[in-house]
Every structure is written in C-alpha cells, then in structure tokens.
Design a protein around this motif. Structure first.
Motif, PDB file in Angstrom:
ATOM      1  N   GLY A  21       0.980  -1.198  -0.118  1.00 39.57           N
ATOM      2  CA  GLY A  21       0.244  -0.199  -0.113  1.00 39.57           C
ATOM      3  C   GLY A  21       1.206   0.788  -0.094  1.00 39.57           C
ATOM      4  N   ARG A  22       1.552   1.599   0.882  1.00 43.80           N
ATOM      5  CA  ARG A  22       3.076   2.280   0.797  1.00 43.80           C
ATOM      6  C   ARG A  22       3.608   2.628  -0.587  1.00 43.80           C
ATOM      7  N   GLU A  23       4.087   1.278  -1.326  1.00 45.46           N
ATOM      8  CA  GLU A  23       4.689   1.856  -2.583  1.00 45.46           C
ATOM      9  C   GLU A  23       3.471   2.254  -3.548  1.00 45.46           C
ATOM     10  N   TYR A  24       1.902   1.906  -3.357  1.00 47.78           N
ATOM     11  CA  TYR A  24       1.041   2.183  -4.131  1.00 47.78           C
ATOM     12  C   TYR A  24       0.739   4.023  -4.400  1.00 47.78           C
ATOM     13  N   ALA A  25       0.946   4.536  -3.133  1.00 46.91           N
ATOM     14  CA  ALA A  25       0.955   5.836  -2.344  1.00 46.91           C
ATOM     15  C   ALA A  25       2.143   6.220  -2.681  1.00 46.91           C
ATOM     16  N   ILE A  26       3.311   5.368  -3.035  1.00 51.53           N
ATOM     17  CA  ILE A  26       4.150   7.192  -4.045  1.00 51.53           C
ATOM     18  C   ILE A  26       4.272   6.649  -5.275  1.00 51.53           C
ATOM     19  N   ALA A  27       3.942   5.614  -5.869  1.00 49.82           N
ATOM     20  CA  ALA A  27       3.165   5.514  -7.499  1.00 49.82           C
ATOM     21  C   ALA A  27       2.645   6.442  -7.772  1.00 49.82           C
ATOM     22  N   ARG A  33       2.003   5.466 -13.904  1.00 52.92           N
ATOM     23  CA  ARG A  33       1.230   4.179 -13.823  1.00 52.92           C
ATOM     24  C   ARG A  33       1.748   2.762 -13.894  1.00 52.92           C
ATOM     25  N   LYS A  34       2.543   2.771 -14.569  1.00 57.31           N
ATOM     26  CA  LYS A  34       3.463   1.409 -14.808  1.00 57.31           C
ATOM     27  C   LYS A  34       2.961   0.537 -13.265  1.00 57.31           C
ATOM     28  N   ALA A  35       3.760   1.627 -12.553  1.00 60.77           N
ATOM     29  CA  ALA A  35       4.070   1.080 -10.537  1.00 60.77           C
ATOM     30  C   ALA A  35       2.897   0.410 -10.352  1.00 60.77           C
ATOM     31  N   MET A  36       1.992   1.558 -10.153  1.00 63.27           N
ATOM     32  CA  MET A  36       0.170   1.378  -9.753  1.00 63.27           C
ATOM     33  C   MET A  36      -0.612   0.353 -10.387  1.00 63.27           C
ATOM     34  N   ARG A  41      -2.382  -5.689 -10.419  1.00 60.50           N
ATOM     35  CA  ARG A  41      -2.149  -6.314 -11.255  1.00 60.50           C
ATOM     36  C   ARG A  41      -1.927  -7.789  -9.907  1.00 60.50           C
ATOM     37  N   GLN A  42      -1.171  -7.013  -9.212  1.00 55.74           N
ATOM     38  CA  GLN A  42      -0.554  -8.614  -7.956  1.00 55.74           C
ATOM     39  C   GLN A  42      -1.738  -8.487  -6.378  1.00 55.74           C
ATOM     40  N   ILE A  43      -2.051  -7.304  -5.785  1.00 56.86           N
ATOM     41  CA  ILE A  43      -3.748  -7.667  -5.592  1.00 56.86           C
ATOM     42  C   ILE A  43      -4.775  -8.520  -5.985  1.00 56.86           C
TER      43      ILE A  43
END
Length: 78
Positions: A21-27, A33-36, A41-43
């Motif tokens: 979730g922290r990585e998502y907020a950073i992205a 958008r690639k990381a998001m 997809r991972q979720i």
C-alpha cells in the motif's frame, strides 16, 4: 505517550500488504502508472481478505499523511 502524541500503536495485521500500500501511494504521488498497474495486478491475482485490505489502506494512509517535500511547478502563464 503524551496527550497530544501523534504516534499510535496501530500496527497492520499484514506488514507485506501495508508495504504494498505504501508503494502504491508513492507511485500514485509520482504519477508512475506502470507501477500502479503492476500493484493492481498483484492485488487482483491474490484474493484479499478484509484484514489484508485494511493493512493495504493503512500503508497508503501512512504515506499520504506525509506532506510533499516540494510543491509542483506552475507553468501556466498569465
């Protein structure tokens, strides 16, 4: 802890999901958008339980509560 302490003992039940979730907020903050998409997809591949979803949200909120270090440039001319 004092009366006005901001620290809380709300540790997430799943630290891996909190980190995700922290990585998502950073992205999201940096417009990656690639990381998001990769995180979404991972979720989607792993079935999230309610506790995992709460941990993910706690991770997002922990990063979102930190104000940006700098403001965005305003390139508009007047």
């Amino acid at each position: 802890m004092g009366i006005f302490s901001r620290k809380s003992n709300d540790t997430p039940s799943n630290p891996e999901m909190a980190e995700l979730g922290r990585e998502y907020a950073i992205a999201k903050r940096h417009g990656d958008r690639k990381a998001m998409g990769r995180i979404n997809r991972q979720i989607g591949e792993s079935g999230m339980s309610d506790s995992d979803r709460a941990s993910f949200q706690q991770g997002r909120e922990s990063y979102d509560s930190i104000p940006p270090a700098y403001s965005k440039r305003n390139n508009r001319r007047r």
